[in-house]
Design an enzyme around this catalytic site. Structure first.
Site, PDB file in Angstrom:
ATOM      1  N   ASN A   1       0.831  -1.201   0.000  1.00 34.34           N
ATOM      2  CA  ASN A   1       0.000   0.000   0.000  1.00 34.34           C
ATOM      3  C   ASN A   1       0.874   1.264   0.000  1.00 34.34           C
ATOM      4  O   ASN A   1       2.040   1.208  -0.347  1.00 34.34           O
ATOM      5  CB  ASN A   1      -1.003  -0.023   1.164  1.00 34.34           C
ATOM      6  CG  ASN A   1      -2.365   0.498   0.735  1.00 34.34           C
ATOM      7  OD1 ASN A   1      -2.493   1.584   0.183  1.00 34.34           O
ATOM      8  ND2 ASN A   1      -3.393  -0.291   0.978  1.00 34.34           N
ATOM      9  N   ARG A   2       0.276   2.379   0.402  1.00 32.72           N
ATOM     10  CA  ARG A   2       0.928   3.678   0.204  1.00 32.72           C
ATOM     11  C   ARG A   2       1.562   4.217   1.488  1.00 32.72           C
ATOM     12  O   ARG A   2       1.004   4.063   2.568  1.00 32.72           O
ATOM     13  CB  ARG A   2      -0.104   4.689  -0.313  1.00 32.72           C
ATOM     14  CG  ARG A   2      -0.542   4.387  -1.728  1.00 32.72           C
ATOM     15  CD  ARG A   2      -1.761   5.205  -2.148  1.00 32.72           C
ATOM     16  NE  ARG A   2      -2.070   4.934  -3.557  1.00 32.72           N
ATOM     17  CZ  ARG A   2      -2.732   3.854  -3.984  1.00 32.72           C
ATOM     18  NH1 ARG A   2      -3.167   2.953  -3.109  1.00 32.72           N
ATOM     19  NH2 ARG A   2      -2.970   3.674  -5.265  1.00 32.72           N
TER      20      ARG A   2
ATOM     21  N   HIS B   1       3.601   0.155  -2.629  1.00 31.40           N
ATOM     22  CA  HIS B   1       3.923  -1.279  -2.759  1.00 31.40           C
ATOM     23  C   HIS B   1       5.417  -1.589  -2.778  1.00 31.40           C
ATOM     24  O   HIS B   1       5.891  -2.376  -3.598  1.00 31.40           O
ATOM     25  CB  HIS B   1       3.266  -1.834  -4.029  1.00 31.40           C
ATOM     26  CG  HIS B   1       1.772  -1.975  -3.931  1.00 31.40           C
ATOM     27  ND1 HIS B   1       1.112  -2.086  -2.742  1.00 31.40           N
ATOM     28  CD2 HIS B   1       0.817  -2.043  -4.906  1.00 31.40           C
ATOM     29  CE1 HIS B   1      -0.194  -2.210  -2.968  1.00 31.40           C
ATOM     30  NE2 HIS B   1      -0.393  -2.178  -4.272  1.00 31.40           N
TER      31      HIS B   1
ATOM     32  N   HIS C   1      -1.159  -9.788  -3.959  1.00 31.16           N
ATOM     33  CA  HIS C   1      -1.953  -8.871  -4.792  1.00 31.16           C
ATOM     34  C   HIS C   1      -2.643  -9.612  -5.941  1.00 31.16           C
ATOM     35  O   HIS C   1      -2.632  -9.144  -7.075  1.00 31.16           O
ATOM     36  CB  HIS C   1      -1.042  -7.765  -5.326  1.00 31.16           C
ATOM     37  CG  HIS C   1      -1.748  -6.468  -5.597  1.00 31.16           C
ATOM     38  ND1 HIS C   1      -2.830  -6.373  -6.448  1.00 31.16           N
ATOM     39  CD2 HIS C   1      -1.528  -5.207  -5.130  1.00 31.16           C
ATOM     40  CE1 HIS C   1      -3.230  -5.107  -6.503  1.00 31.16           C
ATOM     41  NE2 HIS C   1      -2.458  -4.389  -5.705  1.00 31.16           N
TER      42      HIS C   1
ATOM     43  N   ASP D   1     -11.167   1.194  -3.393  1.00 33.50           N
ATOM     44  CA  ASP D   1      -9.725   1.047  -3.202  1.00 33.50           C
ATOM     45  C   ASP D   1      -9.454   1.540  -1.784  1.00 33.50           C
ATOM     46  O   ASP D   1      -8.793   2.548  -1.568  1.00 33.50           O
ATOM     47  CB  ASP D   1      -8.949   1.866  -4.242  1.00 33.50           C
ATOM     48  CG  ASP D   1      -7.466   1.473  -4.295  1.00 33.50           C
ATOM     49  OD1 ASP D   1      -7.048   0.613  -3.487  1.00 33.50           O
ATOM     50  OD2 ASP D   1      -6.726   2.022  -5.134  1.00 33.50           O
TER      51      ASP D   1
ATOM     52  N   GLN E   1      -7.444  -4.444   2.167  1.00 32.30           N
ATOM     53  CA  GLN E   1      -7.665  -3.454   1.123  1.00 32.30           C
ATOM     54  C   GLN E   1      -8.554  -4.116   0.075  1.00 32.30           C
ATOM     55  O   GLN E   1      -8.149  -5.079  -0.568  1.00 32.30           O
ATOM     56  CB  GLN E   1      -6.339  -3.018   0.500  1.00 32.30           C
ATOM     57  CG  GLN E   1      -6.473  -1.884  -0.514  1.00 32.30           C
ATOM     58  CD  GLN E   1      -6.444  -0.505   0.126  1.00 32.30           C
ATOM     59  OE1 GLN E   1      -6.283  -0.368   1.343  1.00 32.30           O
ATOM     60  NE2 GLN E   1      -6.602   0.534  -0.671  1.00 32.30           N
TER      61      GLN E   1
ATOM     62  N   GLU F   1      -6.634  -7.621  -0.334  1.00 38.37           N
ATOM     63  CA  GLU F   1      -5.252  -7.620   0.140  1.00 38.37           C
ATOM     64  C   GLU F   1      -5.259  -7.492   1.660  1.00 38.37           C
ATOM     65  O   GLU F   1      -5.412  -6.404   2.204  1.00 38.37           O
ATOM     66  CB  GLU F   1      -4.493  -6.449  -0.484  1.00 38.37           C
ATOM     67  CG  GLU F   1      -4.499  -6.427  -2.006  1.00 38.37           C
ATOM     68  CD  GLU F   1      -4.232  -5.032  -2.542  1.00 38.37           C
ATOM     69  OE1 GLU F   1      -3.130  -4.498  -2.294  1.00 38.37           O
ATOM     70  OE2 GLU F   1      -5.125  -4.457  -3.203  1.00 38.37           O
TER      71      GLU F   1
END
Length: 342
Positions: A81-82, A107, A176, A243, A279, A307
């Site tokens: 993720n971010r 990621h 993923h 998302d 996620q 995820e």
């Protein structure tokens, strides 16, 4: 019992090594996993008539996975993720990561765990991949030893992630895979019924970074505690897709996370995990430009991801579940993907 076979899948350019494929097979499932990025390249599940279809998006050849593509089937790390603006602090020291999804780091960076060759070891009912991520890889502190183990038990694919660090570093590993229970190459996932066992979710800003609020799903488009038909739900709430991180029970024990049912085929996917979040992503960035298996193209909303992971940007949000792994500790999380037909 599951059987395991191994074969060459392809050669990396300029002598980078051989990528191997491991096929795990039980009476209910067949899963192909390659040593490049610990990537699930195929997953065959029977429908209620006993007909098997491959339900994950991806490529038939190694070249597909070496091009720019949206992490199909891969293991993501060091941090899934971010991370906001690609910066974080550990014990007062600031670290800077590559910005590979403006304005954030996504990621694991430019060359995350999805873009490296792992060392495989065959087990009686699966395969274990390992690697050492060197100190400073993609800007992350400390050396990280990582093991990802896939095992097959009847209709259940179990993924275990373990890691040990030489110095404090954020760690958040996930898989993923993009699923389509109608079979990969089907045009969309609108006829899938989705349930996610979460009372709260994380609202995000326009760059998909959580704003820090843990918001109740009650009365919102994010209330998926009872099954919703995806296409109709997106239409009703005028949503472009999901998302978002859904906040699961804070327990380290195995807990139910999500269920997806495809009525036409009867296929059901249930996800259980030890992670605090999932996620849910509906393939909003897919655009039909990639050529997948059997000549399939993958337009927007043609696959979904669940995820299981820690919450996004947790390293910068102290009230989120802790994401730092320190020396002497072990990161150890498991996710169960259970397939059946009803």
């Amino acid at each position: 019992m599951a059987s395991v076979t191994r074969a060459a899948f392809g050669e990396l350019p300029s002598g980078g090594g051989t990528v191997e494929k491991f096929q795990l097979q039980s009476d209910l499932l067949r899963v192909d996993i390659i040593s490049w990025g610990c990537t699930i390249t195929a997953l065959e599940v029977k429908d209620r008539q006993g007909r098997a279809s491959d339900v994950v998006l991806g490529f038939a050849e190694l070249e597909g996975y070496l091009q720019k593509q949206p992490y199909f089937g891969a293991v993501i790390g060091r941090v899934a993720n971010r991370i906001a603006k690609g910066t974080f602090k550990v014990d007062g020291k600031e670290y800077h990561l590559a910005i590979n999804k403006e304005p954030n780091s996504l990621h694991g960076g430019v060359r995350g765990f999805d873009k490296v060759l792992w060392t495989p070891r065959v087990l009686s009912n699966g395969v274990q991949f390992s690697r050492i991520s060197p100190d400073g890889e993609e800007g992350y502190p400390g050396e990280l030893k990582v093991w990802v183990t896939y095992t097959l038990d009847g209709g259940e694919l179990v993924v275990n992630y373990r890691a040990q660090a030489s110095q404090a570093t954020p760690v958040n590993l996930t898989n993923h895979s993009y699923f389509n229970l109608a079979g990969q190459g089907s045009p969309n996932i609108y006829d899938h019924e989705v349930t996610i066992e979460a009372d709260t979710y994380l609202p995000v800003d326009e760059t998909l970074i959580p704003i820090g609020e843990v918001a109740p799903v009650q009365g919102t488009a994010f209330d998926l505690r009872k099954p919703v038909e995806l296409g109709k739900h997106l239409q009703d709430f005028h949503l472009n897709g999901f998302d978002h991180n859904f906040c699961l029970k804070g327990s380290k024990e195995k807990h139910f996370c999500a269920r997806v049912h495809h009525a036409a085929s009867g296929r059901v996917l249930e996800v259980y995990t030890t992670q605090p979040g999932v996620q849910f992503y509906t393939g909003n960035f897919l655009d039909g430009t990639l050529k997948g298996k059997n000549g399939a193209v993958y337009p927007k909303h043609s696959g979904f991801c669940l995820e299981t992971q820690n919450w996004p940007d947790a390293v910068n949000q102290p009230h989120f579940p802790p994401v730092l792994l320190r020396p002497g500790e072990e990161y150890d999380h498991t996710t169960w993907f259970k397939f059946s037909a009803a």
